[in-house]
Motif scaffolding. Structure first.
Motif, PDB file in Angstrom:
ATOM      1  N   PRO A 137     -10.003   3.324 -10.377  1.00  0.00           N
ATOM      2  CA  PRO A 137      -9.194   3.170  -9.162  1.00  0.00           C
ATOM      3  C   PRO A 137     -10.055   3.251  -7.899  1.00  0.00           C
ATOM      4  CG  PRO A 137      -8.039   4.565 -10.719  1.00  0.00           C
ATOM      5  CD  PRO A 137      -9.416   4.339 -11.291  1.00  0.00           C
ATOM      6  N   ILE A 138      -9.847   2.354  -6.981  1.00  0.00           N
ATOM      7  CA  ILE A 138     -10.650   2.283  -5.759  1.00  0.00           C
ATOM      8  C   ILE A 138     -10.619   3.582  -4.950  1.00  0.00           C
ATOM      9  CG2 ILE A 138     -10.864   1.108  -3.525  1.00  0.00           C
ATOM     10  CD1 ILE A 138      -9.878  -1.438  -4.939  1.00  0.00           C
ATOM     11  N   PRO A 139      -9.457   4.244  -4.785  1.00  0.00           N
ATOM     12  CA  PRO A 139      -9.430   5.462  -3.953  1.00  0.00           C
ATOM     13  C   PRO A 139     -10.252   6.618  -4.514  1.00  0.00           C
ATOM     14  CG  PRO A 139      -7.224   4.541  -4.151  1.00  0.00           C
ATOM     15  CD  PRO A 139      -8.091   3.826  -5.152  1.00  0.00           C
ATOM     16  N   TRP A 140     -10.707   6.520  -5.753  1.00  0.00           N
ATOM     17  CA  TRP A 140     -11.485   7.600  -6.351  1.00  0.00           C
ATOM     18  C   TRP A 140     -12.942   7.584  -5.918  1.00  0.00           C
ATOM     19  CZ3 TRP A 140     -10.000   8.448 -12.203  1.00  0.00           C
ATOM     20  CH2 TRP A 140      -8.597   8.534 -12.307  1.00  0.00           C
ATOM     21  N   ALA A 155      -2.789  -5.204   3.815  1.00  0.00           N
ATOM     22  CA  ALA A 155      -3.428  -5.855   2.671  1.00  0.00           C
ATOM     23  C   ALA A 155      -3.956  -4.813   1.692  1.00  0.00           C
ATOM     24  CB  ALA A 155      -4.555  -6.764   3.140  1.00  0.00           C
ATOM     25  N   ILE A 156      -4.475  -3.712   2.218  1.00  0.00           N
ATOM     26  CA  ILE A 156      -4.969  -2.635   1.357  1.00  0.00           C
ATOM     27  C   ILE A 156      -3.816  -1.997   0.582  1.00  0.00           C
ATOM     28  CG2 ILE A 156      -6.055  -0.349   1.346  1.00  0.00           C
ATOM     29  CD1 ILE A 156      -7.710  -1.257   3.757  1.00  0.00           C
ATOM     30  N   ARG A 157      -2.712  -1.769   1.271  1.00  0.00           N
ATOM     31  CA  ARG A 157      -1.531  -1.200   0.604  1.00  0.00           C
ATOM     32  C   ARG A 157      -1.038  -2.113  -0.518  1.00  0.00           C
ATOM     33  NH1 ARG A 157       1.578   2.757   3.442  1.00  0.00           N
ATOM     34  NH2 ARG A 157       0.658   3.375   5.432  1.00  0.00           N
ATOM     35  N   SER A 158      -1.084  -3.423  -0.280  1.00  0.00           N
ATOM     36  CA  SER A 158      -0.620  -4.377  -1.285  1.00  0.00           C
ATOM     37  C   SER A 158      -1.583  -4.462  -2.462  1.00  0.00           C
ATOM     38  CB  SER A 158      -0.451  -5.771  -0.658  1.00  0.00           C
ATOM     39  OG  SER A 158       0.516  -5.756   0.359  1.00  0.00           O
ATOM     40  N   LEU A 159      -2.863  -4.281  -2.186  1.00  0.00           N
ATOM     41  CA  LEU A 159      -3.889  -4.425  -3.221  1.00  0.00           C
ATOM     42  C   LEU A 159      -3.886  -3.271  -4.215  1.00  0.00           C
ATOM     43  CD1 LEU A 159      -6.500  -5.875  -4.285  1.00  0.00           C
ATOM     44  CD2 LEU A 159      -7.774  -4.389  -2.730  1.00  0.00           C
ATOM     45  N   ILE A 160      -3.778  -2.043  -3.729  1.00  0.00           N
ATOM     46  CA  ILE A 160      -3.967  -0.868  -4.580  1.00  0.00           C
ATOM     47  C   ILE A 160      -2.647  -0.387  -5.165  1.00  0.00           C
ATOM     48  CG2 ILE A 160      -4.816   1.508  -4.643  1.00  0.00           C
ATOM     49  CD1 ILE A 160      -6.650   0.837  -2.336  1.00  0.00           C
ATOM     50  N   PRO A 161      -2.549  -0.290  -6.490  1.00  0.00           N
ATOM     51  CA  PRO A 161      -1.323   0.229  -7.113  1.00  0.00           C
ATOM     52  C   PRO A 161      -1.055   1.666  -6.676  1.00  0.00           C
ATOM     53  CG  PRO A 161      -2.736  -0.840  -8.738  1.00  0.00           C
ATOM     54  CD  PRO A 161      -3.549  -0.708  -7.484  1.00  0.00           C
ATOM     55  N   GLU A 162       0.205   2.020  -6.558  1.00  0.00           N
ATOM     56  CA  GLU A 162       0.591   3.348  -6.090  1.00  0.00           C
ATOM     57  C   GLU A 162      -0.023   4.455  -6.932  1.00  0.00           C
ATOM     58  OE1 GLU A 162       2.391   5.980  -3.470  1.00  0.00           O
ATOM     59  OE2 GLU A 162       2.241   3.792  -3.340  1.00  0.00           O
ATOM     60  N   GLU A 163      -0.076   4.245  -8.245  1.00  0.00           N
ATOM     61  CA  GLU A 163      -0.583   5.295  -9.141  1.00  0.00           C
ATOM     62  C   GLU A 163      -2.083   5.538  -8.979  1.00  0.00           C
ATOM     63  OE1 GLU A 163      -0.255   1.417 -11.583  1.00  0.00           O
ATOM     64  OE2 GLU A 163       0.912   2.508 -10.075  1.00  0.00           O
ATOM     65  N   ASP A 164      -2.809   4.586  -8.371  1.00  0.00           N
ATOM     66  CA  ASP A 164      -4.249   4.748  -8.216  1.00  0.00           C
ATOM     67  C   ASP A 164      -4.615   5.751  -7.128  1.00  0.00           C
ATOM     68  OD1 ASP A 164      -4.483   2.910 -10.182  1.00  0.00           O
ATOM     69  OD2 ASP A 164      -5.666   1.456  -9.055  1.00  0.00           O
ATOM     70  N   PHE A 165      -3.638   6.170  -6.339  1.00  0.00           N
ATOM     71  CA  PHE A 165      -3.897   7.195  -5.324  1.00  0.00           C
ATOM     72  C   PHE A 165      -3.835   8.604  -5.911  1.00  0.00           C
ATOM     73  CE2 PHE A 165      -2.625   3.594  -2.680  1.00  0.00           C
ATOM     74  CZ  PHE A 165      -3.618   3.626  -1.713  1.00  0.00           C
ATOM     75  N   ILE A 166      -3.530   8.718  -7.202  1.00  0.00           N
ATOM     76  CA  ILE A 166      -3.507  10.014  -7.875  1.00  0.00           C
ATOM     77  C   ILE A 166      -4.801  10.185  -8.656  1.00  0.00           C
ATOM     78  CG2 ILE A 166      -2.300  11.472  -9.535  1.00  0.00           C
ATOM     79  CD1 ILE A 166       0.242   9.883  -8.943  1.00  0.00           C
ATOM     80  N   LEU A 167      -5.586  11.197  -8.307  1.00  0.00           N
ATOM     81  CA  LEU A 167      -6.862  11.455  -8.964  1.00  0.00           C
ATOM     82  C   LEU A 167      -6.647  11.943 -10.389  1.00  0.00           C
ATOM     83  CD1 LEU A 167      -8.664  13.295  -6.015  1.00  0.00           C
ATOM     84  CD2 LEU A 167      -8.906  10.900  -6.676  1.00  0.00           C
ATOM     85  N   ARG A 172      -3.088  14.068  -5.251  1.00  0.00           N
ATOM     86  CA  ARG A 172      -2.767  12.776  -4.657  1.00  0.00           C
ATOM     87  C   ARG A 172      -3.499  12.593  -3.335  1.00  0.00           C
ATOM     88  NH1 ARG A 172       0.822   8.631  -4.541  1.00  0.00           N
ATOM     89  NH2 ARG A 172       1.289   7.775  -2.476  1.00  0.00           N
ATOM     90  N   ILE A 173      -4.079  11.404  -3.160  1.00  0.00           N
ATOM     91  CA  ILE A 173      -4.674  11.024  -1.888  1.00  0.00           C
ATOM     92  C   ILE A 173      -3.594  10.315  -1.082  1.00  0.00           C
ATOM     93  CG2 ILE A 173      -6.435   9.632  -0.741  1.00  0.00           C
ATOM     94  CD1 ILE A 173      -8.104   9.840  -3.291  1.00  0.00           C
ATOM     95  N   GLU A 174      -3.252  10.829   0.064  1.00  0.00           N
ATOM     96  CA  GLU A 174      -2.220  10.201   0.879  1.00  0.00           C
ATOM     97  C   GLU A 174      -2.741   8.891   1.467  1.00  0.00           C
ATOM     98  OE1 GLU A 174       0.795  11.155   0.873  1.00  0.00           O
ATOM     99  OE2 GLU A 174       0.358  12.971  -0.297  1.00  0.00           O
TER     100      GLU A 174
END
Length: 259
Positions: A137-140, A155-167, A172-174
């Motif tokens: 996941p990119i946010p990691w 565009a970033i919000r659309s690109l990254i799946p919601e679950e990928d913000f959870i380490l 969770r990364i807000e």
């Protein structure tokens, strides 16, 4: 499309699926596992595995399980030699590891995930690394924040799946926090993370840019959180300079890597 053409297309899709499954699990798979993972008919998987094994793309073990064959290694080596960025980045990474004795990597985006393209470990007993080609996941990652700098917030919000913000530790990364990181990474031209995807990991990343100034890859160091701050500063300076060196040939030319 004719029936014959449709059948051939399905065959190609199934070959791709077999290769992706083997890369995903990173170990030999039995025929039963491949059939279940791909959802393809038993007869089709057996036929394709036989063809791929005869071609050297796959190799069969004594227990009947299959994995990538020697030919795949040759193809990968050809790609590394032919692709200018990969070839030069390998030498740069070897130099970084030699000078600082820390794990260094070249990272890129693959769709809506982050992946390590090249990696060289340090000689120290304590190594922190990621497997080449594994999608994360990119946010990691520190690199992910740099590689999204050319995109708008929506565009970033659309690109990254919601679950990928959870380490992987459940934290969770807000999204606003992440977007702020992306903006800050773009402004300062590097980014560092501490204890993000691994409790003891400290990551630093610097962008490799194309002719338009867009970050198309990132050069990274991965070290431990207790690394001396003075050493970190020297590593970061070297990393930024090395990334700029890798970027230079692409200013005023086309960039051949797909993001």
């Amino acid at each position: 499309m004719s029936v014959a053409e449709s059948s051939r297309a399905r065959g190609v899709d199934r070959v791709v699926s077999i290769l992706k499954q083997l890369h995903s699990v990173r170990r030999p798979m039995t025929m039963r596992e491949l059939i279940e993972a791909t959802g393809a008919p038993r007869s089709s998987i057996y036929e394709l595995v036989t063809i791929l094994t005869e071609a050297g793309w796959l190799e069969a073990g004594a227990d009947g399980s299959v994995f990538f064959g020697r030919e795949m290694h040759y193809y990968g080596s050809d790609y590394a030699v032919h692709n200018d960025l990969i070839s030069r980045a390998h030498q740069v990474i070897l130099g970084l590891v030699r000078r600082h004795d820390e794990t260094a990597q070249l990272c890129m985006l693959e769709g809506n995930k982050y992946t390590v393209v090249l990696s060289e470990n340090s000689s120290r007993p304590f190594n922190i690394s990621s497997d080449i080609g594994v999608k994360v996941p990119i946010p990691w990652t520190a690199s992910g924040r740099l590689l999204l700098g050319h995109l708008r917030a929506d565009a970033i919000r659309s690109l990254i799946p919601e679950e990928d913000f959870i380490l992987d530790n459940g934290k969770r990364i807000e999204v606003p926090e992440f977007l702020g990181d992306v903006e800050r990474a773009a402004e300062q031209g590097f980014f560092c993370t501490e204890g993000l995807s691994h409790t003891f990991r400290y990551c630093m990343a610097a962008p490799v840019r194309d002719k338009n100034g867009q970050a198309v890859a990132a050069l990274c160091f991965m070290t431990s959180r207790d690394t001396d701050p003075n050493k970190r500063a020297a590593m970061l300076e070297d990393l930024i300079g090395s990334a700029k060196t890798l970027s230079q040939p692409y200013y005023g030319t086309s960039f051949g890597m797909a993001s």
